[in-house]
Design an enzyme around this catalytic site. Structure first.
Site, PDB file in Angstrom:
ATOM      1  N   GLU A 114      -6.474   7.341   3.167  1.00  0.00           N
ATOM      2  CA  GLU A 114      -6.784   7.129   1.763  1.00  0.00           C
ATOM      3  C   GLU A 114      -8.162   6.516   1.591  1.00  0.00           C
ATOM      4  O   GLU A 114      -8.660   5.808   2.471  1.00  0.00           O
ATOM      5  CB  GLU A 114      -5.702   6.280   1.101  1.00  0.00           C
ATOM      6  CG  GLU A 114      -5.278   5.103   1.928  1.00  0.00           C
ATOM      7  CD  GLU A 114      -4.026   4.434   1.373  1.00  0.00           C
ATOM      8  OE1 GLU A 114      -2.965   5.072   1.369  1.00  0.00           O
ATOM      9  OE2 GLU A 114      -4.128   3.279   0.968  1.00  0.00           O
ATOM     10  N   CYS A 161     -13.799   2.118  -1.045  1.00  0.00           N
ATOM     11  CA  CYS A 161     -13.064   1.482   0.044  1.00  0.00           C
ATOM     12  C   CYS A 161     -12.573   2.612   0.945  1.00  0.00           C
ATOM     13  O   CYS A 161     -11.797   3.463   0.508  1.00  0.00           O
ATOM     14  CB  CYS A 161     -11.899   0.693  -0.548  1.00  0.00           C
ATOM     15  SG  CYS A 161     -10.841  -0.026   0.712  1.00  0.00           S
ATOM     16  N   CYS A 179      -2.929   1.759  12.007  1.00  0.00           N
ATOM     17  CA  CYS A 179      -3.656   0.633  12.591  1.00  0.00           C
ATOM     18  C   CYS A 179      -2.798   0.011  13.685  1.00  0.00           C
ATOM     19  O   CYS A 179      -1.578  -0.095  13.552  1.00  0.00           O
ATOM     20  CB  CYS A 179      -3.964  -0.416  11.527  1.00  0.00           C
ATOM     21  SG  CYS A 179      -4.923  -1.814  12.167  1.00  0.00           S
ATOM     22  N   CYS A 192      -0.393  -6.163  11.424  1.00  0.00           N
ATOM     23  CA  CYS A 192      -0.214  -7.282  10.483  1.00  0.00           C
ATOM     24  C   CYS A 192       1.054  -7.021   9.663  1.00  0.00           C
ATOM     25  O   CYS A 192       1.234  -5.924   9.127  1.00  0.00           O
ATOM     26  CB  CYS A 192      -1.429  -7.415   9.576  1.00  0.00           C
ATOM     27  SG  CYS A 192      -2.937  -7.678  10.519  1.00  0.00           S
ATOM     28  N   CYS A 209       0.942  -5.901   5.845  1.00  0.00           N
ATOM     29  CA  CYS A 209       0.056  -4.779   5.519  1.00  0.00           C
ATOM     30  C   CYS A 209       0.778  -3.444   5.693  1.00  0.00           C
ATOM     31  O   CYS A 209       1.387  -3.183   6.734  1.00  0.00           O
ATOM     32  CB  CYS A 209      -1.174  -4.843   6.428  1.00  0.00           C
ATOM     33  SG  CYS A 209      -2.199  -3.373   6.376  1.00  0.00           S
ATOM     34  N   GLY A 241      -6.938   0.935   8.768  1.00  0.00           N
ATOM     35  CA  GLY A 241      -7.496   0.797  10.112  1.00  0.00           C
ATOM     36  C   GLY A 241      -8.345  -0.438  10.319  1.00  0.00           C
ATOM     37  O   GLY A 241      -8.774  -1.105   9.378  1.00  0.00           O
ATOM     38  N   GLU A 242      -8.571  -0.733  11.604  1.00  0.00           N
ATOM     39  CA  GLU A 242      -9.389  -1.871  12.005  1.00  0.00           C
ATOM     40  C   GLU A 242     -10.736  -1.315  12.499  1.00  0.00           C
ATOM     41  O   GLU A 242     -10.819  -0.734  13.587  1.00  0.00           O
ATOM     42  CB  GLU A 242      -8.648  -2.639  13.122  1.00  0.00           C
ATOM     43  CG  GLU A 242      -9.462  -3.643  13.913  1.00  0.00           C
ATOM     44  CD  GLU A 242     -10.207  -4.656  13.039  1.00  0.00           C
ATOM     45  OE1 GLU A 242      -9.591  -5.299  12.178  1.00  0.00           O
ATOM     46  OE2 GLU A 242     -11.438  -4.788  13.231  1.00  0.00           O
ATOM     47  N   SER A 268     -14.794  -5.144   7.323  1.00  0.00           N
ATOM     48  CA  SER A 268     -13.760  -6.171   7.352  1.00  0.00           C
ATOM     49  C   SER A 268     -12.994  -6.063   8.664  1.00  0.00           C
ATOM     50  O   SER A 268     -12.567  -4.978   9.058  1.00  0.00           O
ATOM     51  CB  SER A 268     -12.820  -5.950   6.169  1.00  0.00           C
ATOM     52  OG  SER A 268     -11.761  -6.873   6.213  1.00  0.00           O
ATOM     53  N   SER A 295     -10.647 -11.291   8.019  1.00  0.00           N
ATOM     54  CA  SER A 295      -9.346 -11.545   7.403  1.00  0.00           C
ATOM     55  C   SER A 295      -8.720 -12.739   8.080  1.00  0.00           C
ATOM     56  O   SER A 295      -8.316 -12.659   9.239  1.00  0.00           O
ATOM     57  CB  SER A 295      -8.454 -10.311   7.566  1.00  0.00           C
ATOM     58  OG  SER A 295      -9.076  -9.211   6.955  1.00  0.00           O
ATOM     59  N   LEU A 296      -8.644 -13.828   7.356  1.00  0.00           N
ATOM     60  CA  LEU A 296      -8.166 -15.071   7.965  1.00  0.00           C
ATOM     61  C   LEU A 296      -6.709 -15.328   7.578  1.00  0.00           C
ATOM     62  O   LEU A 296      -5.839 -15.410   8.452  1.00  0.00           O
ATOM     63  CB  LEU A 296      -9.093 -16.212   7.522  1.00  0.00           C
ATOM     64  CG  LEU A 296      -9.011 -17.523   8.290  1.00  0.00           C
ATOM     65  CD1 LEU A 296      -9.218 -17.323   9.781  1.00  0.00           C
ATOM     66  CD2 LEU A 296     -10.041 -18.521   7.737  1.00  0.00           C
ATOM     67  N   HIS A 297      -6.437 -15.498   6.315  1.00  0.00           N
ATOM     68  CA  HIS A 297      -5.085 -15.615   5.733  1.00  0.00           C
ATOM     69  C   HIS A 297      -4.295 -16.864   6.119  1.00  0.00           C
ATOM     70  O   HIS A 297      -3.291 -17.175   5.479  1.00  0.00           O
ATOM     71  CB  HIS A 297      -4.224 -14.377   6.027  1.00  0.00           C
ATOM     72  CG  HIS A 297      -4.844 -13.087   5.619  1.00  0.00           C
ATOM     73  ND1 HIS A 297      -5.390 -12.871   4.374  1.00  0.00           N
ATOM     74  CD2 HIS A 297      -5.036 -11.920   6.292  1.00  0.00           C
ATOM     75  CE1 HIS A 297      -5.862 -11.641   4.298  1.00  0.00           C
ATOM     76  NE2 HIS A 297      -5.671 -11.046   5.447  1.00  0.00           N
ATOM     77  N   ASN A 352      -0.495  -8.024  -2.204  1.00  0.00           N
ATOM     78  CA  ASN A 352       0.076  -6.803  -2.749  1.00  0.00           C
ATOM     79  C   ASN A 352       1.424  -6.625  -2.062  1.00  0.00           C
ATOM     80  O   ASN A 352       1.451  -6.356  -0.856  1.00  0.00           O
ATOM     81  CB  ASN A 352      -0.801  -5.613  -2.315  1.00  0.00           C
ATOM     82  CG  ASN A 352      -1.597  -5.055  -3.457  1.00  0.00           C
ATOM     83  OD1 ASN A 352      -1.078  -4.818  -4.535  1.00  0.00           O
ATOM     84  ND2 ASN A 352      -2.872  -4.844  -3.194  1.00  0.00           N
ATOM     85  N   CYS A 400      -4.183  -1.583   0.706  1.00  0.00           N
ATOM     86  CA  CYS A 400      -4.427  -0.929   1.981  1.00  0.00           C
ATOM     87  C   CYS A 400      -3.209  -0.188   2.531  1.00  0.00           C
ATOM     88  O   CYS A 400      -2.181  -0.787   2.802  1.00  0.00           O
ATOM     89  CB  CYS A 400      -4.872  -2.041   2.931  1.00  0.00           C
ATOM     90  SG  CYS A 400      -4.934  -1.632   4.629  1.00  0.00           S
TER      91      CYS A 400
HETATM   92  N1  SAH Z   1      -8.338  -3.978   9.296  1.00  0.00           N
HETATM   93  C1  SAH Z   1      -9.329  -4.662   8.575  1.00  0.00           C
HETATM   94  C2  SAH Z   1      -9.772  -3.927   7.328  1.00  0.00           C
HETATM   95  C3  SAH Z   1      -8.710  -3.217   6.551  1.00  0.00           C
HETATM   96  S1  SAH Z   1      -7.569  -4.238   5.703  1.00  0.00           S
HETATM   97  C4  SAH Z   1      -8.876  -6.064   8.250  1.00  0.00           C
HETATM   98  O1  SAH Z   1      -7.710  -6.359   8.437  1.00  0.00           O
HETATM   99  O2  SAH Z   1      -9.705  -6.869   7.839  1.00  0.00           O
HETATM  100  C5  SAH Z   1      -8.529  -4.853   4.348  1.00  0.00           C
HETATM  101  C6  SAH Z   1      -8.054  -6.161   3.797  1.00  0.00           C
HETATM  102  O3  SAH Z   1      -6.805  -5.997   3.108  1.00  0.00           O
HETATM  103  C7  SAH Z   1      -7.792  -7.225   4.855  1.00  0.00           C
HETATM  104  O4  SAH Z   1      -8.329  -8.461   4.462  1.00  0.00           O
HETATM  105  C8  SAH Z   1      -6.299  -7.278   4.894  1.00  0.00           C
HETATM  106  O5  SAH Z   1      -5.837  -8.479   5.431  1.00  0.00           O
HETATM  107  C9  SAH Z   1      -5.949  -7.054   3.453  1.00  0.00           C
HETATM  108  N2  SAH Z   1      -4.568  -6.663   3.196  1.00  0.00           N
HETATM  109  C10 SAH Z   1      -3.788  -5.846   3.912  1.00  0.00           C
HETATM  110  N3  SAH Z   1      -2.568  -5.746   3.340  1.00  0.00           N
HETATM  111  C11 SAH Z   1      -2.596  -6.497   2.233  1.00  0.00           C
HETATM  112  C12 SAH Z   1      -1.641  -6.792   1.224  1.00  0.00           C
HETATM  113  N4  SAH Z   1      -0.414  -6.279   1.268  1.00  0.00           N
HETATM  114  N5  SAH Z   1      -2.009  -7.620   0.232  1.00  0.00           N
HETATM  115  C13 SAH Z   1      -3.256  -8.135   0.178  1.00  0.00           C
HETATM  116  N6  SAH Z   1      -4.200  -7.894   1.094  1.00  0.00           N
HETATM  117  C14 SAH Z   1      -3.871  -7.085   2.121  1.00  0.00           C
HETATM  118 FE1  SF4 Z   2      -4.788  -3.292  10.410  1.00  0.00          FE
HETATM  119 FE2  SF4 Z   2      -6.228  -4.676   8.665  1.00  0.00          FE
HETATM  120 FE3  SF4 Z   2      -3.767  -3.851   8.032  1.00  0.00          FE
HETATM  121 FE4  SF4 Z   2      -4.066  -5.784   9.826  1.00  0.00          FE
HETATM  122  S1  SF4 Z   2      -4.630  -5.854   7.659  1.00  0.00           S
HETATM  123  S2  SF4 Z   2      -2.720  -4.021  10.048  1.00  0.00           S
HETATM  124  S3  SF4 Z   2      -5.916  -5.133  10.850  1.00  0.00           S
HETATM  125  S4  SF4 Z   2      -5.510  -2.555   8.445  1.00  0.00           S
END
Ligand code: SAH
Ligand code: SF4
Length: 351
Positions: free
Chosen positions: A90, A103, A110, A114, A117, A162-163, A194, A217-219, A293, A336
């Site tokens: 997408e 985006c 991926c 996570c 995600c 993806g990463e 990212s 992406s720290l979280h 999300n 994502c």
């Molecule tokens: N893989 C990379 C880039 C793609 S994800 C990464 O993880 O950084 C892009 C961003 O969306 C990241 O910061 C990720 O943590 C965040 N993300 C993924 N799923 C999400 C969700 N359900 N709600 C909010 N942010 C989310």
């Molecule tokens: Fe992959 Fe980024 Fe989603 Fe984590 S947040 S699973 S690294 S796409």
């Protein structure tokens, strides 16, 4: 062979190998990246024999849109794109004032897993080639161009599926190709990569001193919590990650963005905000907080506006700039991987 996979030198090599003058390669390049032509027939400035050769040799339609969704405010468009092998990715266009932010995806699925995600819940299928990454930008560039001469992509964020640092070489090759002044000429500073925190890749990226922006992406600011949300933390823990980020800022002089998905009662509390302040002390950075999300595979809930504002306030009172991003396109599952994962369950949706 996907035409977007070629850089100009490889294209020139091929074209001259067909006994064509080198300037023909330049014409093809201009057609692709300045005129956004997407089929050999559009290259009417080339001899028919060359167009035929191109049609025989190259794949032009890297991506076929199978589903287009517009958000209710009309500002966000999400497109599900089918690749040559039938896999789907997408890419999202977000409009905001004069900004046109794309985006885009770097992988099918991926491997980072996570838990919150949708893409992570899907697992890893394969890397995208550099051309498949480039083609997502050209798809939207052409669409905007058709709307009007001045409607252009202003920013590209590698935050789709993806990463990007797990597919490092193809991602950088795609950025370089889009960056070419003789081609699409998209400035490096307009890209943001990212990453979930692949420390060796952050170091490599820093050493290359690119102008591309970096988001991490720290979280979570504590290892147990982060490892639960992001398995990659078991490989590279928070201390190593932040150390690499500090080195990045020192080497490049560039500000780093930290992403923080606010999950109700998990990482959106005042205590969490204060821990984050301590962790990021003295680091040239900015925190991008976005309400989670919700996804089917994860029980966490989004934060509330009040909690998000309180979180932001604590950071800012301690000198850390923080933006709470409005959730754009939530009604079209623009988070994502959310659309593609829904599609996987319903493979027979119309194209
Ligand atoms: N893989 C990379 C880039 C793609 S994800 C990464 O993880 O950084 C892009 C961003 O969306 C990241 O910061 C990720 O943590 C965040 N993300 C993924 N799923 C999400 C969700 N359900 N709600 C909010 N942010 C989310
Ligand atoms: Fe992959 Fe980024 Fe989603 Fe984590 S947040 S699973 S690294 S796409």
């Amino acid at each position: 062979m996907l035409i977007y996979d070629l850089d100009i030198s490889k294209l020139t090599e091929l074209v001259t190998g067909w006994n064509e003058p080198a300037f023909r390669a330049k014409q093809i390049w201009t057609g692709l990246y300045k005129n956004f032509w997407q089929s050999p027939e559009e290259f009417t400035n080339l001899p028919i024999s060359l167009r035929e050769k191109m049609a025989e040799t190259f794949v032009f339609n890297a991506l076929t849109p199978t589903l287009k969704l517009d958000s209710s405010d009309g500002m966000t468009r999400k497109t599900l794109l089918r690749l040559q092998d039938g896999r789907q990715i997408e890419a999202v266009l977000m409009r905001y004032d004069r900004r046109r932010t794309l985006c885009i995806s770097t992988q099918v699925g991926c491997a980072m897993g996570c838990t919150f995600c949708a893409t992570g819940q899907m697992g890893f299928t394969r890397h995208l080639s550099s051309g498949e990454i480039v083609a997502q930008v050209m798809y939207y560039a052409r669409m905007l161009h058709a709307f009007g001469e001045n409607d252009v992509v202003t920013n590209v964020v590698l935050m789709g599926m993806g990463e990007p640092f797990h597919n490092y070489d193809n991602t950088m090759a795609a950025i370089d190709r889009l960056n070419d002044p003789d081609g699409y000429n998209f400035g490096a500073r307009r890209f943001t990569i990212s990453t979930s925190g692949l420390v060796p890749a952050i170091r490599q990226f820093a050493s290359e001193k690119r102008q591309v922006n970096l988001a991490v992406s720290l979280h979570a600011s504590e290892n147990n919590l982060r490892a639960n949300m992001m398995p990659v933390n078991k490989r590279y823990n928070i201390e190593e990650l932040i150390q690499a980020c500090r080195e990045y800022v020192e080497t490049t002089g560039r500000r780093i963005t930290f992403e923080w998905a606010l999950i109700n009662g998990v990482n959106d509390t005042p205590e969490e905000a204060r821990k984050l302040v301590v962790l990021l002390k003295g680091l040239l950075c900015h925190v991008n907080a976005i309400p989670l999300n919700p996804t089917t595979g994860y029980e966490g809930k989004a934060t509330t506006r009040e909690r998000a504002d309180a979180f932001k306030l604590i950071l800012e009172q301690n000198g850390i700039p923080c933006t709470v991003r409005i959730r754009r396109g939530i009604d079209i599952q623009a988070g994502c991987g959310q659309l593609a994962s829904r599609q996987d369950k319903k493979p027979s949706l119309p194209s």
